[in-house]
Design a protein around this motif. Structure first.
Motif, mmCIF file in Angstrom:
data_model
loop_
_atom_site.group_PDB
_atom_site.id
_atom_site.type_symbol
_atom_site.label_atom_id
_atom_site.label_comp_id
_atom_site.label_asym_id
_atom_site.label_seq_id
_atom_site.Cartn_x
_atom_site.Cartn_y
_atom_site.Cartn_z
ATOM 1 N N SER A 1 0.814 -1.227 0.000
ATOM 2 C CA SER A 1 0.000 0.000 0.000
ATOM 3 C C SER A 1 0.844 1.271 0.000
ATOM 4 O O SER A 1 0.541 2.237 0.704
ATOM 5 N N ASN B 1 2.369 4.797 -1.381
ATOM 6 C CA ASN B 1 1.850 5.896 -2.192
ATOM 7 C C ASN B 1 2.318 5.722 -3.640
ATOM 8 O O ASN B 1 3.505 5.439 -3.883
ATOM 9 N N ASN C 1 -3.206 4.820 -2.255
ATOM 10 C CA ASN C 1 -3.371 6.154 -1.668
ATOM 11 C C ASN C 1 -3.307 7.207 -2.774
ATOM 12 O O ASN C 1 -2.334 7.964 -2.896
ATOM 13 N N GLU D 1 -8.370 4.808 -3.084
ATOM 14 C CA GLU D 1 -8.901 5.759 -2.111
ATOM 15 C C GLU D 1 -9.786 6.794 -2.799
ATOM 16 O O GLU D 1 -10.820 7.205 -2.259
ATOM 17 N N TYR E 1 -6.898 12.117 7.330
ATOM 18 C CA TYR E 1 -6.564 10.797 6.773
ATOM 19 C C TYR E 1 -7.363 9.684 7.456
ATOM 20 O O TYR E 1 -7.658 8.651 6.856
ATOM 21 N N ASP F 1 -9.934 6.128 6.195
ATOM 22 C CA ASP F 1 -9.430 4.847 6.693
ATOM 23 C C ASP F 1 -10.523 4.058 7.412
ATOM 24 O O ASP F 1 -10.602 2.832 7.309
#
Length: 581
Positions: free
Chosen positions: A130, A132, A169, A262, A330, A334
Protein backbone atom coordinates in the motif's frame (compact mmCIF):
# COMPACT_ATOMS: atom_id res chain seq x y z
CA UNK A 1 -0.40 -35.79 9.73
CA UNK A 2 -0.05 -33.55 12.78
CA UNK A 3 1.23 -35.77 15.58
CA UNK A 4 0.66 -33.03 18.14
CA UNK A 5 -2.93 -32.49 17.05
CA UNK A 6 -3.44 -36.27 17.06
CA UNK A 7 -2.33 -36.51 20.69
CA UNK A 8 -4.39 -33.49 21.66
CA UNK A 9 -7.38 -35.51 20.55
CA UNK A 10 -6.18 -38.48 22.59
CA UNK A 11 -5.74 -36.32 25.67
CA UNK A 12 -9.23 -34.90 25.21
CA UNK A 13 -10.63 -38.42 24.78
CA UNK A 14 -8.97 -39.43 28.06
CA UNK A 15 -10.48 -36.42 29.81
CA UNK A 16 -13.90 -37.15 28.39
CA UNK A 17 -13.56 -40.64 29.82
CA UNK A 18 -12.81 -39.18 33.27
CA UNK A 19 -15.83 -36.89 32.90
CA UNK A 20 -18.04 -39.85 31.97
CA UNK A 21 -16.79 -41.73 35.06
CA UNK A 22 -17.63 -38.76 37.27
CA UNK A 23 -13.98 -38.18 38.21
CA UNK A 24 -14.16 -34.77 36.52
CA UNK A 25 -17.18 -32.47 36.44
CA UNK A 26 -19.24 -31.75 33.35
CA UNK A 27 -18.80 -28.48 31.42
CA UNK A 28 -15.02 -28.15 31.59
CA UNK A 29 -13.47 -25.88 28.96
CA UNK A 30 -10.94 -28.04 27.09
CA UNK A 31 -9.95 -25.34 24.58
CA UNK A 32 -6.78 -24.32 26.49
CA UNK A 33 -5.31 -27.80 26.41
CA UNK A 34 -2.10 -27.96 24.39
CA UNK A 35 0.26 -30.72 23.35
CA UNK A 36 3.70 -29.43 22.40
CA UNK A 37 7.37 -30.36 22.52
CA UNK A 38 8.76 -30.24 26.08
CA UNK A 39 11.26 -27.47 26.76
CA UNK A 40 13.85 -30.09 27.63
CA UNK A 41 13.94 -32.85 24.96
CA UNK A 42 15.32 -35.29 27.54
CA UNK A 43 11.90 -35.23 29.21
CA UNK A 44 10.24 -36.92 26.23
CA UNK A 45 8.66 -36.26 22.86
CA UNK A 46 5.42 -34.52 23.85
CA UNK A 47 4.15 -32.55 26.82
CA UNK A 48 0.62 -31.54 27.78
CA UNK A 49 -0.61 -28.88 30.17
CA UNK A 50 -4.03 -30.53 30.56
CA UNK A 51 -3.76 -31.15 34.31
CA UNK A 52 -2.43 -27.64 34.92
CA UNK A 53 -5.27 -25.80 33.16
CA UNK A 54 -8.11 -28.05 34.34
CA UNK A 55 -7.18 -28.68 37.97
CA UNK A 56 -8.67 -25.48 39.42
CA UNK A 57 -12.04 -25.62 37.59
CA UNK A 58 -12.17 -29.35 38.38
CA UNK A 59 -11.47 -28.72 42.07
CA UNK A 60 -8.44 -31.03 42.11
CA UNK A 61 -4.72 -30.76 42.73
CA UNK A 62 -2.87 -30.61 39.36
CA UNK A 63 -0.65 -33.55 40.21
CA UNK A 64 -3.59 -35.72 41.25
CA UNK A 65 -5.34 -35.02 37.96
CA UNK A 66 -2.05 -35.59 36.10
CA UNK A 67 -1.71 -39.05 37.69
CA UNK A 68 -5.23 -40.05 36.63
CA UNK A 69 -4.74 -38.83 33.06
CA UNK A 70 -1.25 -40.36 32.87
CA UNK A 71 -2.66 -43.76 33.73
CA UNK A 72 -4.99 -43.51 30.70
CA UNK A 73 -2.30 -42.27 28.33
CA UNK A 74 0.15 -44.97 29.44
CA UNK A 75 -2.23 -47.54 27.96
CA UNK A 76 -1.89 -46.05 24.47
CA UNK A 77 -0.04 -48.46 22.19
CA UNK A 78 1.98 -45.59 20.70
CA UNK A 79 3.36 -44.51 24.07
CA UNK A 80 6.45 -46.07 25.62
CA UNK A 81 6.69 -43.87 28.70
CA UNK A 82 4.74 -41.31 30.73
CA UNK A 83 6.15 -39.03 33.42
CA UNK A 84 4.90 -36.10 35.45
CA UNK A 85 7.13 -33.06 35.73
CA UNK A 86 6.90 -30.16 38.17
CA UNK A 87 3.45 -29.42 39.51
CA UNK A 88 1.61 -31.42 36.87
CA UNK A 89 2.96 -31.33 33.31
CA UNK A 90 2.60 -34.72 31.62
CA UNK A 91 5.45 -35.82 29.37
CA UNK A 92 5.06 -38.62 26.84
CA UNK A 93 7.67 -40.65 25.03
CA UNK A 94 6.52 -42.26 21.80
CA UNK A 95 7.61 -45.34 19.91
CA UNK A 96 10.10 -44.57 17.17
CA UNK A 97 7.71 -46.09 14.63
CA UNK A 98 5.21 -43.31 15.37
CA UNK A 99 7.73 -40.75 14.18
CA UNK A 100 8.99 -42.88 11.29
CA UNK A 101 5.42 -43.06 10.03
CA UNK A 102 5.70 -39.37 9.14
CA UNK A 103 8.19 -40.15 6.35
CA UNK A 104 5.78 -41.84 3.91
CA UNK A 105 3.25 -39.09 4.63
CA UNK A 106 5.82 -36.48 3.64
CA UNK A 107 6.82 -38.42 0.55
CA UNK A 108 3.22 -38.76 -0.63
CA UNK A 109 2.38 -35.13 0.20
CA UNK A 110 5.36 -33.47 -1.42
CA UNK A 111 5.33 -29.69 -1.15
CA UNK A 112 1.75 -29.88 0.19
CA UNK A 113 3.05 -31.36 3.46
CA UNK A 114 1.97 -29.28 6.44
CA UNK A 115 -1.29 -28.14 4.87
CA UNK A 116 -4.42 -28.42 6.99
CA UNK A 117 -8.04 -27.33 7.22
CA UNK A 118 -7.54 -25.48 10.51
CA UNK A 119 -8.65 -22.24 8.83
CA UNK A 120 -11.93 -23.87 7.74
CA UNK A 121 -12.06 -21.62 4.63
CA UNK A 122 -12.66 -18.56 6.82
CA UNK A 123 -11.98 -15.39 4.79
CA UNK A 124 -9.00 -13.24 5.76
CA UNK A 125 -8.03 -9.93 4.16
CA UNK A 126 -4.29 -9.22 4.17
CA UNK A 127 -3.50 -5.67 3.09
CA UNK A 128 0.19 -5.06 2.52
CA UNK A 129 2.61 -2.73 0.75
CA UNK A 130 0.00 0.00 0.00
CA UNK A 131 2.77 2.45 -0.88
CA UNK A 132 1.85 5.90 -2.19
CA UNK A 133 1.84 5.70 -6.02
CA UNK A 134 4.47 8.41 -6.34
CA UNK A 135 7.38 6.36 -7.67
CA UNK A 136 8.90 2.90 -8.00
CA UNK A 137 9.11 0.60 -4.99
CA UNK A 138 12.21 1.21 -2.91
CA UNK A 139 13.97 -1.04 -0.44
CA UNK A 140 11.93 0.43 2.41
CA UNK A 141 8.87 -1.28 0.93
CA UNK A 142 10.49 -4.68 0.43
CA UNK A 143 10.16 -6.05 3.94
CA UNK A 144 6.46 -5.34 4.30
CA UNK A 145 5.82 -6.71 0.81
CA UNK A 146 7.60 -10.00 1.52
CA UNK A 147 6.17 -10.32 5.03
CA UNK A 148 2.60 -9.74 3.85
CA UNK A 149 2.92 -12.15 0.96
CA UNK A 150 4.47 -14.89 3.09
CA UNK A 151 1.78 -14.41 5.73
CA UNK A 152 -0.90 -14.78 3.05
CA UNK A 153 0.76 -18.00 1.86
CA UNK A 154 0.92 -19.25 5.44
CA UNK A 155 -2.77 -18.59 6.08
CA UNK A 156 -3.69 -20.32 2.84
CA UNK A 157 -1.58 -23.29 3.92
CA UNK A 158 -3.86 -23.89 6.89
CA UNK A 159 -7.04 -23.49 4.89
CA UNK A 160 -8.06 -19.83 5.05
CA UNK A 161 -9.61 -18.07 2.06
CA UNK A 162 -7.13 -15.22 1.69
CA UNK A 163 -7.49 -11.96 -0.21
CA UNK A 164 -4.25 -10.10 -0.94
CA UNK A 165 -5.07 -6.41 -1.11
CA UNK A 166 -3.26 -3.18 -1.95
CA UNK A 167 -4.76 0.16 -0.90
CA UNK A 168 -3.88 2.84 -3.46
CA UNK A 169 -3.37 6.15 -1.67
CA UNK A 170 -4.35 8.11 -4.77
CA UNK A 171 -6.00 11.03 -2.96
CA UNK A 172 -4.37 13.80 -0.99
CA UNK A 173 -1.48 16.21 -1.21
CA UNK A 174 1.22 13.78 -2.32
CA UNK A 175 -0.75 13.03 -5.50
CA UNK A 176 -0.91 16.73 -6.36
CA UNK A 177 2.87 16.86 -5.86
CA UNK A 178 3.22 13.86 -8.20
CA UNK A 179 1.08 15.56 -10.87
CA UNK A 180 3.09 18.80 -10.73
CA UNK A 181 6.35 16.83 -10.88
CA UNK A 182 5.12 14.89 -13.92
CA UNK A 183 3.99 18.14 -15.57
CA UNK A 184 7.53 19.50 -15.32
CA UNK A 185 8.80 16.34 -17.06
CA UNK A 186 6.13 16.90 -19.72
CA UNK A 187 7.48 20.39 -20.38
CA UNK A 188 10.99 18.94 -20.43
CA UNK A 189 9.82 16.46 -23.08
CA UNK A 190 8.59 19.44 -25.14
CA UNK A 191 12.14 20.77 -25.16
CA UNK A 192 12.08 23.20 -22.25
CA UNK A 193 14.92 23.41 -19.76
CA UNK A 194 13.47 22.78 -16.33
CA UNK A 195 14.58 22.89 -12.72
CA UNK A 196 12.84 20.81 -10.05
CA UNK A 197 11.79 23.00 -7.10
CA UNK A 198 12.25 21.68 -3.59
CA UNK A 199 9.20 19.70 -2.54
CA UNK A 200 8.59 18.04 -5.91
CA UNK A 201 9.79 14.57 -6.93
CA UNK A 202 13.08 14.87 -8.83
CA UNK A 203 13.50 11.22 -9.85
CA UNK A 204 14.21 10.28 -13.46
CA UNK A 205 11.42 7.69 -13.26
CA UNK A 206 8.97 10.48 -14.16
CA UNK A 207 10.67 11.24 -17.48
CA UNK A 208 8.77 8.48 -19.35
CA UNK A 209 5.52 9.89 -17.95
CA UNK A 210 6.36 13.33 -19.33
CA UNK A 211 7.32 11.83 -22.69
CA UNK A 212 4.05 9.87 -22.87
CA UNK A 213 2.06 13.02 -22.07
CA UNK A 214 3.90 14.94 -24.79
CA UNK A 215 3.26 12.16 -27.29
CA UNK A 216 -0.46 12.08 -26.47
CA UNK A 217 -1.25 15.76 -25.99
CA UNK A 218 1.46 17.60 -27.89
CA UNK A 219 1.76 21.17 -26.59
CA UNK A 220 -1.92 21.54 -25.65
CA UNK A 221 -1.39 20.96 -21.92
CA UNK A 222 1.20 23.74 -21.82
CA UNK A 223 -1.48 26.22 -22.93
CA UNK A 224 -3.94 25.19 -20.20
CA UNK A 225 -4.45 26.62 -16.74
CA UNK A 226 -3.36 24.35 -13.90
CA UNK A 227 -6.95 23.57 -12.96
CA UNK A 228 -7.41 22.11 -16.48
CA UNK A 229 -4.18 20.15 -16.93
CA UNK A 230 -3.75 18.89 -13.38
CA UNK A 231 -6.54 16.23 -13.45
CA UNK A 232 -5.28 14.91 -16.80
CA UNK A 233 -1.67 14.73 -15.68
CA UNK A 234 -2.62 13.33 -12.29
CA UNK A 235 -4.56 10.41 -13.79
CA UNK A 236 -1.80 9.62 -16.26
CA UNK A 237 0.88 9.76 -13.56
CA UNK A 238 -1.05 7.53 -11.16
CA UNK A 239 -1.66 4.94 -13.89
CA UNK A 240 2.01 4.98 -14.84
CA UNK A 241 3.18 4.69 -11.24
CA UNK A 242 0.80 1.81 -10.49
CA UNK A 243 2.02 -0.02 -13.58
CA UNK A 244 5.57 0.52 -12.33
CA UNK A 245 4.67 -0.70 -8.84
CA UNK A 246 2.88 -3.81 -10.14
CA UNK A 247 5.97 -4.62 -12.17
CA UNK A 248 8.23 -4.12 -9.18
CA UNK A 249 6.09 -6.42 -7.04
CA UNK A 250 6.00 -9.04 -9.79
CA UNK A 251 9.80 -9.14 -9.70
CA UNK A 252 9.43 -10.27 -6.08
CA UNK A 253 6.79 -12.83 -7.07
CA UNK A 254 3.97 -10.78 -5.52
CA UNK A 255 0.54 -10.39 -7.12
CA UNK A 256 -2.39 -8.79 -5.32
CA UNK A 257 -5.95 -9.85 -6.10
CA UNK A 258 -7.43 -6.45 -5.20
CA UNK A 259 -6.16 -2.92 -5.79
CA UNK A 260 -8.51 -0.59 -3.90
CA UNK A 261 -8.53 3.10 -4.81
CA UNK A 262 -8.90 5.76 -2.11
CA UNK A 263 -10.23 8.19 -4.73
CA UNK A 264 -12.99 5.75 -5.65
CA UNK A 265 -13.82 5.41 -1.96
CA UNK A 266 -14.37 9.17 -1.77
CA UNK A 267 -16.37 9.25 -5.01
CA UNK A 268 -18.69 6.49 -3.81
CA UNK A 269 -19.81 8.47 -0.76
CA UNK A 270 -18.58 5.69 1.52
CA UNK A 271 -16.77 8.09 3.84
CA UNK A 272 -19.89 10.15 4.53
CA UNK A 273 -22.06 7.03 4.87
CA UNK A 274 -19.68 5.39 7.34
CA UNK A 275 -19.36 8.48 9.50
CA UNK A 276 -23.13 8.92 9.48
CA UNK A 277 -23.40 5.38 10.82
CA UNK A 278 -20.97 6.21 13.64
CA UNK A 279 -22.87 9.42 14.33
CA UNK A 280 -26.10 7.45 14.69
CA UNK A 281 -24.32 5.28 17.24
CA UNK A 282 -23.41 8.39 19.23
CA UNK A 283 -19.72 8.00 18.50
CA UNK A 284 -19.12 11.34 16.75
CA UNK A 285 -19.32 14.70 18.48
CA UNK A 286 -17.93 18.23 18.37
CA UNK A 287 -15.30 18.91 21.00
CA UNK A 288 -11.87 20.33 21.82
CA UNK A 289 -8.92 17.98 22.08
CA UNK A 290 -6.36 18.16 24.85
CA UNK A 291 -3.11 19.84 23.75
CA UNK A 292 -0.41 17.43 22.51
CA UNK A 293 2.11 16.29 25.11
CA UNK A 294 5.49 17.95 25.18
CA UNK A 295 6.33 21.18 23.39
CA UNK A 296 3.31 22.58 21.56
CA UNK A 297 3.57 23.13 17.79
CA UNK A 298 3.54 26.81 16.78
CA UNK A 299 0.31 26.36 14.82
CA UNK A 300 -1.62 24.52 17.55
CA UNK A 301 -4.73 26.15 18.93
CA UNK A 302 -7.65 24.79 20.92
CA UNK A 303 -10.63 24.77 18.57
CA UNK A 304 -13.86 22.81 18.23
CA UNK A 305 -13.45 19.77 15.95
CA UNK A 306 -15.47 16.85 14.66
CA UNK A 307 -14.20 13.97 16.79
CA UNK A 308 -14.58 10.19 16.87
CA UNK A 309 -15.05 8.77 20.36
CA UNK A 310 -12.18 6.28 20.00
CA UNK A 311 -11.41 6.28 23.74
CA UNK A 312 -14.58 4.20 24.16
CA UNK A 313 -12.69 1.43 22.35
CA UNK A 314 -9.30 1.57 24.05
CA UNK A 315 -7.59 4.49 22.31
CA UNK A 316 -5.58 7.06 24.28
CA UNK A 317 -7.64 10.01 23.05
CA UNK A 318 -10.53 10.80 20.73
CA UNK A 319 -9.54 11.45 17.13
CA UNK A 320 -10.24 14.30 14.72
CA UNK A 321 -12.16 13.56 11.53
CA UNK A 322 -12.06 17.02 9.85
CA UNK A 323 -9.25 19.46 9.21
CA UNK A 324 -9.56 23.18 9.83
CA UNK A 325 -10.35 23.71 6.12
CA UNK A 326 -13.33 21.36 6.37
CA UNK A 327 -11.74 18.46 4.47
CA UNK A 328 -11.47 14.98 5.94
CA UNK A 329 -8.42 13.92 7.92
CA UNK A 330 -6.56 10.80 6.77
CA UNK A 331 -8.37 8.87 9.50
CA UNK A 332 -11.89 9.42 8.13
CA UNK A 333 -11.44 7.50 4.84
CA UNK A 334 -9.43 4.85 6.69
CA UNK A 335 -12.49 4.09 8.81
CA UNK A 336 -14.64 3.81 5.70
CA UNK A 337 -12.07 1.63 3.96
CA UNK A 338 -11.88 -0.88 6.79
CA UNK A 339 -15.67 -0.95 7.03
CA UNK A 340 -15.76 -1.69 3.31
CA UNK A 341 -13.51 -4.72 3.89
CA UNK A 342 -15.91 -5.96 6.55
CA UNK A 343 -18.91 -5.48 4.26
CA UNK A 344 -17.10 -7.55 1.63
CA UNK A 345 -17.19 -10.48 4.06
CA UNK A 346 -13.87 -10.23 5.89
CA UNK A 347 -14.20 -10.68 9.63
CA UNK A 348 -10.43 -11.03 10.05
CA UNK A 349 -8.35 -8.10 8.82
CA UNK A 350 -4.57 -7.95 8.77
CA UNK A 351 -2.78 -4.70 7.92
CA UNK A 352 0.98 -4.65 7.31
CA UNK A 353 2.45 -1.21 8.02
CA UNK A 354 5.81 0.48 8.19
CA UNK A 355 7.30 1.41 11.55
CA UNK A 356 6.45 5.09 11.06
CA UNK A 357 2.74 4.26 11.36
CA UNK A 358 2.92 2.43 14.70
CA UNK A 359 1.26 5.32 16.54
CA UNK A 360 -1.80 4.92 14.32
CA UNK A 361 -2.67 1.40 15.45
CA UNK A 362 -4.92 2.12 18.44
CA UNK A 363 -7.22 4.45 16.56
CA UNK A 364 -7.68 2.02 13.67
CA UNK A 365 -8.42 -0.85 16.05
CA UNK A 366 -10.93 1.38 17.82
CA UNK A 367 -12.55 2.34 14.53
CA UNK A 368 -12.88 -1.29 13.37
CA UNK A 369 -14.41 -2.30 16.70
CA UNK A 370 -16.86 0.61 16.55
CA UNK A 371 -17.98 0.36 12.96
CA UNK A 372 -18.40 -3.45 12.97
CA UNK A 373 -19.87 -3.67 16.49
CA UNK A 374 -16.92 -5.84 17.46
CA UNK A 375 -17.65 -8.43 14.79
CA UNK A 376 -14.36 -7.88 12.93
CA UNK A 377 -10.89 -8.43 14.34
CA UNK A 378 -7.90 -6.50 13.04
CA UNK A 379 -4.25 -7.33 13.58
CA UNK A 380 -1.76 -4.65 12.56
CA UNK A 381 1.73 -5.99 11.90
CA UNK A 382 4.46 -3.37 11.92
CA UNK A 383 7.62 -3.99 9.91
CA UNK A 384 10.71 -2.25 11.19
CA UNK A 385 13.27 -0.66 8.90
CA UNK A 386 15.74 -2.53 6.75
CA UNK A 387 19.25 -1.14 6.96
CA UNK A 388 21.29 -1.68 3.81
CA UNK A 389 25.02 -2.39 3.95
CA UNK A 390 27.71 -3.34 1.51
CA UNK A 391 30.66 -5.08 3.17
CA UNK A 392 29.67 -3.45 6.45
CA UNK A 393 29.37 0.07 5.03
CA UNK A 394 25.91 1.71 5.07
CA UNK A 395 24.19 2.21 1.74
CA UNK A 396 22.43 5.55 1.84
CA UNK A 397 19.14 6.36 0.17
CA UNK A 398 16.78 9.28 -0.14
CA UNK A 399 13.49 8.83 -1.95
CA UNK A 400 12.78 12.49 -2.61
CA UNK A 401 16.34 13.21 -3.77
CA UNK A 402 15.91 10.69 -6.56
CA UNK A 403 18.93 8.56 -5.66
CA UNK A 404 17.14 5.94 -3.54
CA UNK A 405 17.85 2.22 -3.78
CA UNK A 406 14.96 0.62 -5.63
CA UNK A 407 13.45 -2.78 -5.03
CA UNK A 408 14.64 -3.80 -8.47
CA UNK A 409 18.19 -2.70 -7.67
CA UNK A 410 18.24 -5.16 -4.76
CA UNK A 411 16.56 -8.04 -6.60
CA UNK A 412 18.73 -7.60 -9.69
CA UNK A 413 21.88 -7.83 -7.58
CA UNK A 414 21.10 -10.81 -5.31
CA UNK A 415 17.96 -12.44 -6.73
CA UNK A 416 14.33 -12.72 -5.65
CA UNK A 417 14.79 -15.81 -3.48
CA UNK A 418 17.62 -14.34 -1.44
CA UNK A 419 15.66 -11.14 -0.85
CA UNK A 420 12.49 -12.96 0.20
CA UNK A 421 14.23 -15.38 2.56
CA UNK A 422 16.44 -12.76 4.19
CA UNK A 423 13.48 -10.45 4.85
CA UNK A 424 12.02 -13.22 7.02
CA UNK A 425 15.09 -14.01 9.09
CA UNK A 426 13.97 -11.63 11.82
CA UNK A 427 10.62 -11.07 13.50
CA UNK A 428 8.79 -8.32 11.63
CA UNK A 429 8.99 -5.78 14.49
CA UNK A 430 12.77 -6.19 14.94
CA UNK A 431 15.24 -4.13 12.85
CA UNK A 432 16.91 -6.06 10.02
CA UNK A 433 20.35 -5.51 8.50
CA UNK A 434 20.81 -6.54 4.87
CA UNK A 435 24.40 -6.71 3.67
CA UNK A 436 24.76 -7.33 -0.07
CA UNK A 437 28.04 -9.18 0.49
CA UNK A 438 26.95 -11.35 3.42
CA UNK A 439 23.70 -12.54 1.84
CA UNK A 440 25.75 -14.05 -1.01
CA UNK A 441 28.23 -15.84 1.26
CA UNK A 442 28.30 -19.63 1.04
CA UNK A 443 28.50 -20.30 4.75
CA UNK A 444 26.45 -21.50 7.67
CA UNK A 445 26.11 -17.88 8.76
CA UNK A 446 24.02 -17.19 5.67
CA UNK A 447 20.66 -18.88 6.38
CA UNK A 448 19.31 -18.78 2.83
CA UNK A 449 22.43 -20.51 1.50
CA UNK A 450 22.45 -23.04 4.34
CA UNK A 451 18.83 -24.08 3.75
CA UNK A 452 19.17 -24.19 -0.04
CA UNK A 453 22.42 -26.15 0.32
CA UNK A 454 20.62 -28.82 2.33
CA UNK A 455 18.00 -29.19 -0.41
CA UNK A 456 20.67 -29.30 -3.12
CA UNK A 457 22.72 -31.86 -1.17
CA UNK A 458 19.75 -34.19 -1.00
CA UNK A 459 19.34 -33.96 -4.76
CA UNK A 460 23.03 -34.66 -5.28
CA UNK A 461 22.62 -37.89 -3.28
CA UNK A 462 19.53 -38.80 -5.30
CA UNK A 463 21.49 -38.26 -8.52
CA UNK A 464 24.15 -40.61 -7.20
CA UNK A 465 21.44 -43.13 -6.38
CA UNK A 466 20.13 -42.87 -9.92
CA UNK A 467 23.63 -43.44 -11.31
CA UNK A 468 23.87 -46.54 -9.11
CA UNK A 469 20.60 -47.85 -10.52
CA UNK A 470 18.67 -47.47 -7.25
CA UNK A 471 14.93 -46.87 -7.60
CA UNK A 472 14.29 -43.68 -5.66
CA UNK A 473 10.94 -42.29 -6.76
CA UNK A 474 8.76 -40.90 -3.96
CA UNK A 475 6.35 -43.80 -4.41
CA UNK A 476 9.12 -46.39 -4.13
CA UNK A 477 10.71 -44.71 -1.11
CA UNK A 478 7.32 -44.34 0.62
CA UNK A 479 7.08 -48.15 0.58
CA UNK A 480 10.57 -48.66 2.05
CA UNK A 481 11.12 -50.43 5.36
CA UNK A 482 12.12 -47.63 7.75
CA UNK A 483 13.17 -49.83 10.66
CA UNK A 484 16.91 -49.33 9.82
CA UNK A 485 16.58 -45.66 10.86
CA UNK A 486 17.85 -46.09 14.41
CA UNK A 487 20.69 -43.61 14.83
CA UNK A 488 19.97 -40.75 17.22
CA UNK A 489 20.69 -38.17 14.51
CA UNK A 490 18.36 -39.92 12.06
CA UNK A 491 15.53 -40.11 14.57
CA UNK A 492 16.10 -36.49 15.58
CA UNK A 493 15.68 -35.47 11.95
CA UNK A 494 12.50 -37.54 11.65
CA UNK A 495 11.02 -35.92 14.78
CA UNK A 496 11.87 -32.46 13.47
CA UNK A 497 10.04 -33.20 10.23
CA UNK A 498 7.08 -34.59 12.16
CA UNK A 499 6.81 -31.26 13.99
CA UNK A 500 6.43 -29.25 10.76
CA UNK A 501 2.60 -29.32 10.52
CA UNK A 502 2.35 -27.99 14.08
CA UNK A 503 4.94 -25.33 13.29
CA UNK A 504 2.93 -24.19 10.27
CA UNK A 505 -0.28 -24.00 12.27
CA UNK A 506 1.36 -22.14 15.15
CA UNK A 507 3.07 -19.65 12.82
CA UNK A 508 -0.18 -19.01 10.96
CA UNK A 509 -2.19 -18.46 14.13
CA UNK A 510 0.45 -16.06 15.46
CA UNK A 511 0.75 -14.28 12.06
CA UNK A 512 4.52 -14.85 12.20
CA UNK A 513 5.98 -16.27 8.97
CA UNK A 514 9.53 -15.80 10.26
CA UNK A 515 8.97 -18.94 12.34
CA UNK A 516 9.05 -20.97 9.14
CA UNK A 517 12.44 -19.50 8.17
CA UNK A 518 13.76 -20.34 11.65
CA UNK A 519 12.38 -23.88 11.41
CA UNK A 520 13.98 -24.44 8.00
CA UNK A 521 17.35 -23.35 9.34
CA UNK A 522 17.03 -25.83 12.22
CA UNK A 523 16.02 -28.62 9.83
CA UNK A 524 18.91 -27.81 7.50
CA UNK A 525 21.32 -27.80 10.46
CA UNK A 526 20.10 -31.24 11.57
CA UNK A 527 20.48 -32.58 8.02
CA UNK A 528 23.99 -31.16 7.59
CA UNK A 529 24.95 -32.65 10.97
CA UNK A 530 23.79 -36.08 9.78
CA UNK A 531 25.70 -35.62 6.52
CA UNK A 532 28.88 -34.80 8.45
CA UNK A 533 28.33 -37.78 10.75
CA UNK A 534 28.25 -40.01 7.68
CA UNK A 535 31.55 -38.56 6.50
CA UNK A 536 33.14 -39.55 9.81
CA UNK A 537 31.39 -42.94 10.07
CA UNK A 538 30.94 -44.71 6.70
CA UNK A 539 28.24 -46.96 8.17
CA UNK A 540 25.99 -43.89 8.43
CA UNK A 541 26.31 -42.80 4.81
CA UNK A 542 23.12 -42.42 2.84
CA UNK A 543 24.07 -44.93 0.16
CA UNK A 544 25.47 -48.18 1.54
CA UNK A 545 26.26 -50.34 -1.47
CA UNK A 546 26.12 -53.63 0.40
CA UNK A 547 22.81 -52.96 2.20
CA UNK A 548 19.85 -52.11 -0.01
CA UNK A 549 17.33 -51.85 2.87
CA UNK A 550 19.44 -49.35 4.77
CA UNK A 551 20.03 -47.34 1.61
CA UNK A 552 16.32 -47.15 0.76
CA UNK A 553 15.42 -46.15 4.33
CA UNK A 554 18.00 -43.36 4.34
CA UNK A 555 17.05 -42.17 0.87
CA UNK A 556 13.43 -42.02 2.05
CA UNK A 557 14.57 -39.97 5.04
CA UNK A 558 16.54 -37.39 3.10
CA UNK A 559 14.03 -37.19 0.25
CA UNK A 560 11.44 -36.37 2.93
CA UNK A 561 13.78 -33.68 4.25
CA UNK A 562 13.92 -32.14 0.77
CA UNK A 563 10.12 -32.22 0.54
CA UNK A 564 9.72 -30.46 3.87
CA UNK A 565 12.28 -27.82 2.88
CA UNK A 566 10.40 -27.30 -0.40
CA UNK A 567 7.11 -27.02 1.50
CA UNK A 568 8.58 -24.43 3.87
CA UNK A 569 10.25 -22.45 1.10
CA UNK A 570 6.95 -22.47 -0.77
CA UNK A 571 5.36 -20.62 2.15
CA UNK A 572 8.18 -18.07 2.04
CA UNK A 573 7.78 -17.73 -1.74
CA UNK A 574 11.26 -19.12 -2.44
CA UNK A 575 12.17 -21.66 -5.13
CA UNK A 576 14.14 -24.63 -3.74
CA UNK A 577 17.53 -25.17 -5.41
CA UNK A 578 18.53 -28.59 -6.75
CA UNK A 579 22.09 -27.47 -7.48
CA UNK A 580 24.30 -24.76 -5.97
CA UNK A 581 26.45 -22.80 -8.35
Amino acid sequence: MNIFRHFEERVEAGLQGLIAEGVLPQGLDLSRIAVEPPRDPSHGDLSTNAAMVLAKPAGMQPRVLAEKLSAILAGDESVTGVSIAGPGFINLRLKDDVWRAAIPVVLRSGAAYGASDAGKSRPVNVEYVSANPTGPMHVGHVRGAVFGDALANLLEKIGHAVCREYYINDAGGQIEVLARSAYLRYREALGETISIPEGLYPGDYLKPVGQALAAEHGATLADMEEAEWLPLVRDAAIDAMMELIRGDLAVLGINHEVFFSERELHKSGAVEATLKLLEEKGLIYTGVLEPPKGELPDDWEPRPQTLFRSTAFGDDQDRALRKSDGSWTYFAPDIAYHFDKFKRGYGTLIDVWGADHAGYIKRVKAAVAAVTDGQAQIDVKVCQLVRLFRNGEPVRMSKRAGDFVTLRDVVDEVGKDVVRFMMLTRKNDAPLDFDFAKVMEQSRDNPVFYVQYAHARVHSVLRNAKDAGIEHSDAALAAADLAPLTDEAELGLVKLMGAFPRQVEQAAQAHEPHRIAFYLYDLASAFHALWNKGKEDPSLRFIVAEDRNVTLARLALIRAVANVIAAGLGILGVEPAEEMR
